[in-house]
Design an enzyme around this catalytic site. Structure first.
Site: not given
Length: 262
Positions: A102, A111
């Site tokens: 990610k 995140e």
């Protein structure tokens, strides 16, 4: 409203729509960042608007916070929420063990903090994001601007001892200047082609002075929802080993598409 979504946007919408079905009234949610996560925020807002669903959302970036507020979702900070029931986010890649890359949207730090402060993380993705081995997508590493070139050299040195096929490291730019994260840090993209031991690499990178966090999410994702261009969707749970197949009726998307400006 657009006449028709592209197959890739149909896949993203299908995954997002199915994942939002997992949300229950009163939940505290982590709201991911990226194009697929933006579909999720719109689908969630539809349930809030039409069903009176009561949720609190913790965004993982400034742009997700702005979108959620604009669509009527209650936004709170992680400090206010303290702990989350569920985080729904996208991924640049995922493998059979639900390890992820990610950070393509440069929001990997928030995140990862939000995902690890959740009882469950659900990843939403189109089928192209599933890979046999991580690494075709560049691995983002967030670094402190001070001395970033020295940090880059230490990363390159560390990669010499790792099971990877490529070792090019580049600074991510926004125009002619370094891209800045929400925390005002830089992103170094590691072009590794294939990562043989993602857990080992993730631990090694975070030991380097100047590295804030890396985009390898290991043992964090619990469930993956994969959408397809024809509206098919599959939900796979790592712990139970169960898989569900379904189909999203695209006619139900009209009120979501109506607020899209592009």
């Amino acid at each position: 409203m657009p006449a028709e979504l592209s197959p890739i946007d149909t896949a993203k919408f299908a995954a997002a729509r199915r994942a939002v079905d997992l949300v229950q009234d009163g939940m505290k949610l982590g709201l991911g960042t990226g194009s697929t996560a933006a579909w999720m925020v719109r689908c969630l807002a539809e349930r809030v608007r039409e069903e009176g669903l009561r949720v609190q959302g913790v965004p993982t970036s400034t742009r997700t916070a702005e979108l959620a507020r604009a669509l009527g979702i209650q936004v709170v900070t992680l400090d206010e929420a303290k702990w989350l029931d569920l985080t729904i986010d996208g991924a640049d890649e995922f493998d059979a063990d639900f390890n992820l890359i990610k950070g393509g949207g440069a929001a990997l730090l928030q995140e990862k903090i939000v995902a690890t402060a959740s009882d469950r993380m659900v990843v939403i993705a189109d089928a192209a994001k599933e890979v046999a081995h991580l690494g075709a997508f560049p691995l983002p590493v967030e670094v402190i601007p001070f001395g970033w070139q020295s940090t880059k050299m230490l990363i390159e040195e560390t990669l010499e001892g790792m099971d990877v096929l490529g070792r090019e490291v580049t600074l991510r730019l926004s125009g002619d200047a370094p891209l800045l994260t929400d925390e005002k840090n830089y992103i170094l993209d590691l072009h590794l082609k294939r990562i043989g031991e993602p857990r080992k690499l993730g631990l090694a990178l975070n030991q380097i002075a100047g590295v804030v966090e890396n985009g390898l999410f290991i043992d964090i994702c619990d469930t993956v929802v994969v959408g397809h261009g024809d509206g098919r969707v599959s939900l796979r749970d790592l712990q139970s080993g169960q898989a569900e197949e379904g189909f999203i009726d695209m006619d139900r998307a009209r009120n979501i598409f109506a607020d899209l400006g592009d």
